[in-house]
Design a protein around this motif. Structure first.
Motif, PDB file in Angstrom:
ATOM      1  N   THR A 275       0.767  -1.368  -0.001  1.00  0.00           N
ATOM      2  CA  THR A 275       0.064  -0.183   0.146  1.00  0.00           C
ATOM      3  C   THR A 275       0.764   1.263  -0.063  1.00  0.00           C
ATOM      4  OG1 THR A 275      -1.744  -1.114   1.182  1.00  0.00           O
ATOM      5  CG2 THR A 275      -1.661   1.036   1.506  1.00  0.00           C
ATOM      6  N   ARG A 281       4.178   5.954  -4.956  1.00  0.00           N
ATOM      7  CA  ARG A 281       4.291   6.117  -6.420  1.00  0.00           C
ATOM      8  C   ARG A 281       3.253   7.212  -6.903  1.00  0.00           C
ATOM      9  NH1 ARG A 281       5.867   0.788  -9.625  1.00  0.00           N
ATOM     10  NH2 ARG A 281       7.483   0.551  -8.135  1.00  0.00           N
ATOM     11  N   TYR A 306      10.763   5.468  -7.720  1.00  0.00           N
ATOM     12  CA  TYR A 306      10.380   4.933  -9.108  1.00  0.00           C
ATOM     13  C   TYR A 306      10.968   3.607  -9.228  1.00  0.00           C
ATOM     14  CZ  TYR A 306      10.115   5.783 -14.094  1.00  0.00           C
ATOM     15  OH  TYR A 306       9.714   5.753 -15.304  1.00  0.00           O
ATOM     16  N   THR A 307      12.122   3.425  -8.733  1.00  0.00           N
ATOM     17  CA  THR A 307      12.940   2.008  -9.339  1.00  0.00           C
ATOM     18  C   THR A 307      12.630   1.008  -7.967  1.00  0.00           C
ATOM     19  OG1 THR A 307      14.927   2.784  -7.926  1.00  0.00           O
ATOM     20  CG2 THR A 307      14.579   3.185 -10.361  1.00  0.00           C
ATOM     21  N   ALA A 308      11.787   1.370  -6.922  1.00  0.00           N
ATOM     22  CA  ALA A 308      11.604   0.345  -5.809  1.00  0.00           C
ATOM     23  C   ALA A 308      10.455  -0.591  -6.137  1.00  0.00           C
ATOM     24  CB  ALA A 308      11.572   0.875  -4.415  1.00  0.00           C
ATOM     25  N   HIS A 309      10.613  -1.930  -5.629  1.00  0.00           N
ATOM     26  CA  HIS A 309       9.406  -2.948  -5.810  1.00  0.00           C
ATOM     27  C   HIS A 309       8.873  -3.034  -4.347  1.00  0.00           C
ATOM     28  CE1 HIS A 309      12.112  -6.001  -3.966  1.00  0.00           C
ATOM     29  NE2 HIS A 309      13.034  -5.578  -4.659  1.00  0.00           N
TER      30      HIS A 309
ATOM     31  N   THR B 275      -4.524  -1.754  -1.421  1.00  0.00           N
ATOM     32  CA  THR B 275      -3.597  -0.732  -2.144  1.00  0.00           C
ATOM     33  C   THR B 275      -4.725   0.275  -2.813  1.00  0.00           C
ATOM     34  OG1 THR B 275      -1.834  -1.994  -2.638  1.00  0.00           O
ATOM     35  CG2 THR B 275      -2.365   0.038  -3.901  1.00  0.00           C
ATOM     36  N   ASP B 396       2.711   2.364 -14.056  1.00  0.00           N
ATOM     37  CA  ASP B 396       3.474   1.737 -12.623  1.00  0.00           C
ATOM     38  C   ASP B 396       2.664   1.659 -11.696  1.00  0.00           C
ATOM     39  OD1 ASP B 396       5.852   2.568 -14.084  1.00  0.00           O
ATOM     40  OD2 ASP B 396       6.101   4.217 -13.179  1.00  0.00           O
ATOM     41  N   LEU B 397       1.549   1.912 -11.838  1.00  0.00           N
ATOM     42  CA  LEU B 397       0.370   1.413 -10.645  1.00  0.00           C
ATOM     43  C   LEU B 397      -0.131  -0.257 -11.011  1.00  0.00           C
ATOM     44  CD1 LEU B 397      -0.659   2.915  -8.240  1.00  0.00           C
ATOM     45  CD2 LEU B 397      -2.767   3.426  -9.553  1.00  0.00           C
ATOM     46  N   LEU B 400       2.210  -2.627  -9.964  1.00  0.00           N
ATOM     47  CA  LEU B 400       2.373  -3.163  -8.558  1.00  0.00           C
ATOM     48  C   LEU B 400       1.542  -4.253  -7.990  1.00  0.00           C
ATOM     49  CD1 LEU B 400       2.121   0.659  -6.769  1.00  0.00           C
ATOM     50  CD2 LEU B 400       3.959  -0.866  -6.974  1.00  0.00           C
ATOM     51  N   PRO B 405       6.876  -9.837  -6.680  1.00  0.00           N
ATOM     52  CA  PRO B 405       7.221  -8.637  -6.097  1.00  0.00           C
ATOM     53  C   PRO B 405       8.462  -7.787  -6.833  1.00  0.00           C
ATOM     54  CG  PRO B 405       6.780 -10.120  -4.439  1.00  0.00           C
ATOM     55  CD  PRO B 405       6.921 -10.933  -5.563  1.00  0.00           C
ATOM     56  N   GLU B 406       9.384  -8.622  -7.083  1.00  0.00           N
ATOM     57  CA  GLU B 406      10.592  -8.016  -7.660  1.00  0.00           C
ATOM     58  C   GLU B 406      10.254  -7.391  -9.175  1.00  0.00           C
ATOM     59  OE1 GLU B 406      13.941  -8.472  -6.704  1.00  0.00           O
ATOM     60  OE2 GLU B 406      13.485  -9.240  -5.086  1.00  0.00           O
ATOM     61  N   ARG B 408       7.629  -5.162  -9.519  1.00  0.00           N
ATOM     62  CA  ARG B 408       6.693  -4.349  -9.112  1.00  0.00           C
ATOM     63  C   ARG B 408       7.407  -2.878  -9.288  1.00  0.00           C
ATOM     64  NH1 ARG B 408       3.911  -7.168  -3.924  1.00  0.00           N
ATOM     65  NH2 ARG B 408       3.090  -8.726  -5.563  1.00  0.00           N
ATOM     66  N   ILE B 409       8.510  -2.698  -9.864  1.00  0.00           N
ATOM     67  CA  ILE B 409       9.482  -1.508 -10.090  1.00  0.00           C
ATOM     68  C   ILE B 409       8.665  -0.668 -11.180  1.00  0.00           C
ATOM     69  CG2 ILE B 409      11.702  -2.691  -9.531  1.00  0.00           C
ATOM     70  CD1 ILE B 409      12.483  -2.595 -12.514  1.00  0.00           C
ATOM     71  N   GLY B 410       9.088   0.632 -11.029  1.00  0.00           N
ATOM     72  CA  GLY B 410       8.402   1.594 -11.874  1.00  0.00           C
ATOM     73  C   GLY B 410       9.166   1.709 -13.305  1.00  0.00           C
TER      74      GLY B 410
END
Lengths: 422, 422
Positions: A275, A281, A306-309, B275, B396-397, B400, B405-406, B408-410
């Motif tokens: 969440t 984002r 931006y680059t995180a998961h 989310t 990008d949404l 998510l 999970p890996e 889920r980056i933007g």
């Protein structure tokens, strides 16, 4: 009930007696009664035996009749996390374990550095008429703490001075060591650091410090020690569902409060990773991910989000020696909660979370609007409404992390009322 | 590569031959080649045997050399949901199963009522030079569909006319039945309704409809029928991890694409309840939960989000006979994605999702800027940048909600490129 007093009401009430903790605060006029009011700054996340010891020691120093008033972080805590349990329940734990009154620290202060946290806390306690502030520290040498505080207050620290790779706190310690090595060494320890910050803000308000030497487990210690366990260790076990481990380190009254909350699906609360990443984002795309910091911090935050998961991944990606994880976490939570860079840490109102009989009496002396029934918020001045609305939003966002999905409805802010011990 | 043509380029190219589907679109000048370009509006969520049948029937009607151009919802679909699989992968399925080109429907059109959806789709296909639009319907009587469309275009419907407890679509049907019962009966079926909407927007552009009678399972049917299963049934099984159930209803090429996506943790995608509720609650507090609707819809939405404990709960709380669940779901997703009430459903650019050799040729006739490489977006005119940025945010949404999970980056928006069949 709501009282409005001028903040000037308490100005110049207490003469400065450094290093003395005796009750001598009895010059209040009108509604006041003769009482020693001592403040404690806390998060009680959760309330444990160390906190019980601290309250007991404070009362032992000031006398059985001292009124113990706590200012406590709300649902979001200074390390940049969701509290393990909602604020009303944590406050109930404290009042059942000896505190007389618990009020909420302003959200912006709770999500600030040690400096902002201490400033907001001390000013809140001042507004509650506290002459003394009691805190745990590795040293009980209040004179040394006050000396360090005075030196820090006089340090001409600029944002960019000192070694550029160090955090602000480390650079300040570096500066301090040039003038007083012994005082600078104090800051090696997180509790002393916070203690010195309290002293910095106590000084101009002529309030006195009462340092209680901490017992047992160190801050963030990963093992219990002589009957005490750190709050972070307890949180980890509570979030893992290992209540049995924690029970010996929770006072019986706090234990019962925890059990009740856990049984009805309100605890433990953990930071909702997915969440938060979605909210971050969104904030990024809405251009709301900025702290006003000029040292490249904002750019790092934005790139990380931006680059995180996940939320944790964003923290790992943004943190450096200069930008510690706690600062990153707080900045991200502030962005999500809409707490602007310039949001004041000083209180504009006092939100009561729990109280006993003596706490009720202490409230009569409050120098700021008091919120007991949340419904009365609407009657507060228009210039406070934005902050009140943000409080409600923060609580509604916190509710989304409750274990029981059925409890995730909004508006809890206006349904909850302070726990009242009669 | 990017081509800019005036939309006038295609105006008045095709004379109106109602009920005829023969290839006669060969009057294009300059870069054009002699080809029949037929459009299909789709979501392919996922691509199944029914869609394969539809493409095959269209080609059978128009000749093997017809170019089949699809306009497809992106990552968010018209029922107000996250697609079960990302848009590039769904487009790849279609091209591997016979389509020549897949371009994305504007986000605002994908999250619109049947009317806005059809308008955006038909205009996109027009910009791609389609003379015909092929769609599935319960009836193959295009003359009746066109008749209903003309009547609807001439209906003096006001927002508030008709029975107030009915939805807009139902009130319109009520009005239509006063002038032509047979045409009104058509609208009892969701596919016919959409078919009539297509016809409404085909008429002024002088494009022709090609109705292909649907086979097997009805829209949203909960059991397969003669080798066909509804997309909603397939989604339910795919999200439950029951691929074995679905395999017989997916063409082999689509099946292989699905397997590859699922194996690398990109499918199935399900709407992320927690989310979304957090995003909605944030939108509520930011004052961004409004559709511009004057019939009490906004107030219902806001109250529902405030008191809901999940996205689905909010939908249940807001829906009525007048405000159907799909409308509520779309309105909530639009608020989360920042799609304003007045966002145009008409395309301003054509985003290519997948293409084959003939599709590439068809693109040369495009009457709007074409985006093949996402990096070229930055070169598009400044007035398009807000919509392009919103597309990136939507992707990008969506990321998510990916299972791994890996992943889920933007920024996926700028890394993905159209599938290209050689």
């Amino acid at each position: 009930m709501l009282y409005f007093y001028s903040t000037r009401f308490f100005a110049n009430v207490q003469p400065l007696f450094r290093g003395f903790y005796l009750a001598d605060r009895c010059h209040l006029t009108e509604r006041s009664t003769v009482m020693t009011v001592c403040g404690i700054t806390a998060e009680y996340n959760p309330f444990h035996t160390g906190h019980l010891h601290h309250i007991a020691e404070t009362r032992r120093s000031l006398g059985e009749n001292a009124v113990i008033v706590c200012v406590m972080s709300g649902n979001f805590v200074q390390r940049g996390d969701f509290a393990v349990l909602d604020k009303y329940t944590r406050a109930e734990m404290a009042v059942r374990c000896g505190a007389d009154l618990v009020v909420e620290l302003p959200l912006a202060a709770a999500l600030s550095s040690a400096e902002g946290f201490a400033k907001g806390a001390v000013q809140t306690l001042h507004a509650l008429g506290c002459g003394t502030v009691s805190f745990g520290a590795e040293t009980a040498d209040t004179n040394l703490l006050l000396q360090a505080a005075e030196l820090l207050n006089s340090l001409p620290m600029k944002g960019e001075s000192g070694s550029p790779h160090l955090s602000y706190a480390a650079r300040r310690q570096e500066e301090l060591s040039k003038v007083n090595k012994q005082a600078a060494v104090l800051l090696d320890n997180p509790n002393n650091t916070l203690a010195v910050e309290y002293c910095r803000f106590l000084l101009p308000l002529e309030m006195r410090p009462l340092a209680v030497r901490r017992q047992g487990a160190a801050h963030d210690a990963c093992a219990p020690h002589s009957g005490f366990a750190s709050a972070s260790l307890l949180r980890a076990h509570l979030r893992d569902g290992d209540f049995a481990f924690c029970a010996p380190f929770l006072p019986p009254a706090a234990r019962a409060v925890w059990k009740k909350a856990a049984d009805c699906g309100e605890a433990p609360v953990a930071l909702p990773e997915d969440t938060l990443l979605a909210l971050l984002r969104t904030a990024l795309y809405q251009g709301k991910l900025h702290t006003g910091s000029a040292d490249g911090f904002d750019e790092r935050l934005r790139k990380a989000v931006y680059t995180a998961h996940s939320f944790s991944d964003a923290v790992e990606k943004a943190r450096t020696r200069r930008f510690p994880a706690a600062r990153v976490r707080r900045a991200l939570l502030r962005a999500v909660l809409g707490v602007e860079a310039d949001a004041p840490v000083s209180p504009a109102y006092l939100r009561v979370l729990a109280l006993g009989v003596r706490g009720r009496a202490a409230l009569r002396q409050a120098a700021l609007p008091v919120i007991v029934k949340p419904a009365t918020e609407k009657r507060l001045p228009a210039n406070l409404q934005a902050a009140l609305c943000r409080d409600a939003f923060a609580d509604d966002l916190f509710a989304l992390a409750l274990p029981d999905p059925e409890r995730r409805i909004g508006g809890g802010h206006f349904r909850k009322t302070p726990f009242c011990l009669r």
